[in-house]
Write a protein that holds these residues in place. Sequence first.
Motif, short mmCIF file in Angstrom:
data_model
loop_
_atom_site.label_atom_id
_atom_site.label_comp_id
_atom_site.label_asym_id
_atom_site.label_seq_id
_atom_site.Cartn_x
_atom_site.Cartn_y
_atom_site.Cartn_z
N ILE A 26 0.09 15.31 21.32
CA ILE A 26 0.45 16.25 20.83
C ILE A 26 1.51 14.90 20.66
CG2 ILE A 26 1.31 18.29 20.92
CD1 ILE A 26 -1.46 19.50 21.90
N ARG A 27 2.03 14.64 21.81
CA ARG A 27 3.12 13.93 22.10
C ARG A 27 3.62 13.14 21.48
NH1 ARG A 27 2.86 13.53 27.34
NH2 ARG A 27 4.05 15.67 27.70
N GLN A 28 2.06 12.07 21.31
CA GLN A 28 2.40 10.71 20.19
C GLN A 28 2.50 11.41 18.67
OE1 GLN A 28 -1.45 8.87 20.65
NE2 GLN A 28 -0.61 7.91 22.81
N ILE A 29 2.16 12.75 18.74
CA ILE A 29 2.60 13.01 16.67
C ILE A 29 3.85 13.52 16.95
CG2 ILE A 29 2.28 15.29 15.48
CD1 ILE A 29 -0.90 15.58 16.51
N GLY A 30 4.25 14.52 17.76
CA GLY A 30 6.02 14.78 18.34
C GLY A 30 6.91 13.54 18.18
N LEU A 31 6.12 12.29 18.45
CA LEU A 31 7.49 11.04 18.62
C LEU A 31 7.22 10.38 17.53
CD1 LEU A 31 9.12 8.73 19.84
CD2 LEU A 31 6.65 7.80 20.76
N VAL A 32 5.68 10.03 16.46
CA VAL A 32 6.07 9.77 15.42
C VAL A 32 6.45 10.97 14.30
CG1 VAL A 32 4.41 9.20 12.93
CG2 VAL A 32 3.57 8.38 15.56
N LEU A 33 6.80 11.93 14.75
CA LEU A 33 7.54 12.83 13.61
C LEU A 33 9.19 12.48 13.79
CD1 LEU A 33 5.71 16.16 13.88
CD2 LEU A 33 6.06 14.59 12.36
N VAL A 34 9.77 12.25 15.37
CA VAL A 34 11.34 12.38 15.28
C VAL A 34 11.57 11.28 15.00
CG1 VAL A 34 12.57 11.40 17.11
CG2 VAL A 34 10.46 13.60 17.27
N VAL A 35 10.95 9.80 15.31
CA VAL A 35 11.24 8.25 14.88
C VAL A 35 11.03 8.22 12.59
CG1 VAL A 35 10.20 5.52 14.59
CG2 VAL A 35 10.40 7.56 16.71
N ILE A 36 10.62 9.30 12.23
CA ILE A 36 10.09 9.24 10.37
C ILE A 36 11.60 10.16 10.39
CG2 ILE A 36 9.52 10.61 8.44
CD1 ILE A 36 6.48 9.29 10.08
N GLY A 37 11.89 10.99 10.84
CA GLY A 37 12.83 11.98 11.00
C GLY A 37 14.54 10.81 10.84
N ALA A 38 13.93 10.44 12.18
CA ALA A 38 15.35 9.72 12.22
C ALA A 38 15.68 8.52 11.44
CB ALA A 38 15.34 8.82 13.86
N ILE A 39 14.04 7.56 11.47
CA ILE A 39 14.58 6.93 9.88
C ILE A 39 15.58 7.20 8.35
CG2 ILE A 39 13.40 5.67 8.81
CD1 ILE A 39 11.72 4.60 10.88
N LEU A 40 15.06 8.60 7.92
CA LEU A 40 15.22 9.36 7.08
C LEU A 40 16.85 9.40 7.67
CD1 LEU A 40 12.35 11.69 6.25
CD2 LEU A 40 12.65 9.72 5.40
N LEU A 41 17.23 10.04 8.46
CA LEU A 41 18.35 10.45 8.35
C LEU A 41 19.49 8.78 8.99
CD1 LEU A 41 18.54 13.54 11.55
CD2 LEU A 41 19.36 13.18 8.84
N PHE A 42 18.65 7.59 8.89
CA PHE A 42 19.52 7.32 9.28
C PHE A 42 19.76 6.04 7.67
CE2 PHE A 42 19.20 2.16 9.11
CZ PHE A 42 21.04 1.92 9.97
N LEU A 43 18.60 6.09 6.86
CA LEU A 43 18.24 5.74 5.85
C LEU A 43 19.49 6.54 4.67
CD1 LEU A 43 15.01 4.62 4.78
CD2 LEU A 43 16.55 3.43 5.34
N ASN A 44 19.47 8.00 5.01
CA ASN A 44 20.19 8.45 4.03
C ASN A 44 22.14 8.26 4.21
OD1 ASN A 44 20.71 10.95 1.61
ND2 ASN A 44 21.16 12.58 3.95
N ASN A 45 22.12 8.04 4.89
CA ASN A 45 24.23 7.60 6.14
C ASN A 45 24.14 6.58 5.50
OD1 ASN A 45 24.57 10.34 6.73
ND2 ASN A 45 23.27 9.81 8.81
#
Length: 62
Positions: A43-62
């Motif tokens: 579950i922690r690994q799934i959470g980590l993947v989701l956080v990393v994807i979200g952070a990448i999307l936020l970075f690419l959006n700015n």
Amino acid sequence: MSFELLLSAFALMLVFEGLGPLLFPNRWRSFILKLAEEKPDNIRQIGLVLVVIGAILLFLNN
């Protein structure tokens, strides 16, 4: 970041999170029961993947 933007992002997250139980309540319940049986590390690994994807999307959006 304005409060309005943060509130809009939170509202959009709630809309997306609510689609599963609204449209597919039996499948959603089955998924949650299976998730409850997973090891905490998985579950922690799934959470980590989701956080990393979200952070990448936020970075690419700015």
